[in-house]
Motif scaffolding. Sequence first.
Motif, PDB file in Angstrom:
ATOM      1  N   HIS A   1       0.952  -1.239  -0.041  1.00  0.00           N
ATOM      2  CA  HIS A   1       0.046  -0.226   0.094  1.00  0.00           C
ATOM      3  C   HIS A   1       0.819   1.192  -0.122  1.00  0.00           C
ATOM      4  CE1 HIS A   1      -3.651   2.211   2.090  1.00  0.00           C
ATOM      5  NE2 HIS A   1      -3.659   2.597   0.738  1.00  0.00           N
TER       6      HIS A   1
ATOM      7  N   TYR B   1      -4.139  -0.853  -7.866  1.00  0.00           N
ATOM      8  CA  TYR B   1      -5.512  -0.325  -7.713  1.00  0.00           C
ATOM      9  C   TYR B   1      -5.110   1.013  -6.884  1.00  0.00           C
ATOM     10  CZ  TYR B   1     -10.014  -0.271  -5.193  1.00  0.00           C
ATOM     11  OH  TYR B   1     -11.281   0.068  -4.836  1.00  0.00           O
TER      12      TYR B   1
ATOM     13  N   PHE C   1      -6.958   3.780  -3.994  1.00  0.00           N
ATOM     14  CA  PHE C   1      -7.661   2.513  -3.242  1.00  0.00           C
ATOM     15  C   PHE C   1      -8.641   3.325  -2.058  1.00  0.00           C
ATOM     16  CE2 PHE C   1      -7.283   0.249   0.653  1.00  0.00           C
ATOM     17  CZ  PHE C   1      -7.969  -0.810   0.492  1.00  0.00           C
TER      18      PHE C   1
ATOM     19  N   HIS D   1     -14.528  -3.712  -0.121  1.00  0.00           N
ATOM     20  CA  HIS D   1     -13.176  -4.369  -0.168  1.00  0.00           C
ATOM     21  C   HIS D   1     -13.347  -5.532   0.769  1.00  0.00           C
ATOM     22  CE1 HIS D   1     -11.392  -0.325  -1.044  1.00  0.00           C
ATOM     23  NE2 HIS D   1     -11.708  -0.872  -2.086  1.00  0.00           N
TER      24      HIS D   1
ATOM     25  N   LEU E   1      -1.412  -1.226  -4.112  1.00  0.00           N
ATOM     26  CA  LEU E   1      -2.626  -0.145  -3.888  1.00  0.00           C
ATOM     27  C   LEU E   1      -1.851   1.291  -3.707  1.00  0.00           C
ATOM     28  CD1 LEU E   1      -3.037  -3.085  -2.105  1.00  0.00           C
ATOM     29  CD2 LEU E   1      -5.475  -2.081  -2.159  1.00  0.00           C
TER      30      LEU E   1
END
Length: 340
Positions: free
Chosen positions: A83, A169, A172, A180, A214
């Motif tokens: 992330h 993604y 996100f 999710h 993400l």
Amino acid sequence: MADDASRKRKVRGRKIRSDRSQKAGRRAKKELARKASNAGKKNGDSPLTDPADVTPDPFVETDAVTALRGRITGWLEADQPVHLIGPTGCGKTALALSAAAKRGRPVVWLNGDEAVDTAALVGDHAGGERYKEDDRFVSGVSKQTEIIRERWVDNPLSVAVREGATLVYNEFSRSDPAAHNVLLSVFEEGVLERPGKRGENRSIDVHPEFRAILTSNDVEYAGVHEQQDALLDRFVGVHVDYYDGETEREIVRSHVDLPEEAIEVVVETMRTLRDDLEIVVGTRAAITAAKGLTIFDSGENGTLDDELLTEVFVDVLAPKIAGQGPDDVRQLQTQIAESI
């Protein structure tokens, strides 16, 4: 004898017509299955993209960029979803795409927003397909059977999970956290459940090469949703900040044809404004300002006067305070002039 031969020919004729009818029915079934299996891949609509086609161009390779991308690809090798979190305009998306391309696996792109729900991730029914079977096996009797089959179309997450692609993604945290929930079983149990799909194919086993990157803006940005802890615990968070001055100069230079002295002034001005102003001043602002200067008189040898530089940066940054009134624009202009 003639009657027997005639009868045999007639029987054989009915059988031929019956065989042809059955073959036509079988062809129709095969065509229907083919269409269903290729759903989402027609007319270039497949979400799968060759990694060579997603590599950002231009993309700057400095020591800082290479080191950060190495952290991302390292975590991906450890089978950890990554992330990327940081301010807008700092290059998260380009970094994510570059890291995805480095894997050499197909890439699936997904952009988050308020409209993204579970179906937008895993797929949904896309109408039905029908065909008719005409059965004339019994002489003088015609039987037509209409067969209707719902067509399921997989969306990006399902395709990436099944094909072992790298899912990028973007934005996100702009999607509703409820969408999710399906990711929990993907990252924890290696199975993707597709709500709405019936039968034995309702779930997909996650391909061992599936990975996810993400990107999200920092939590203080408008439109950003706080995601559930149960999901965030399964990510590795890599904070992406604005790059060092050398890297930002290289990024601007790769996008705009300006003399070296002008690029240095633009970048240093942008970095000063980033510290002085309360609004976000990303690397993208420097690129836009530099592009604007290519159509204005920048003086001899690429030198820039303060008034021109102020006007350009006001134009670039004014949309960030749009709707707040002319007084705020004048205040912005004063702040930029003082900083310069």
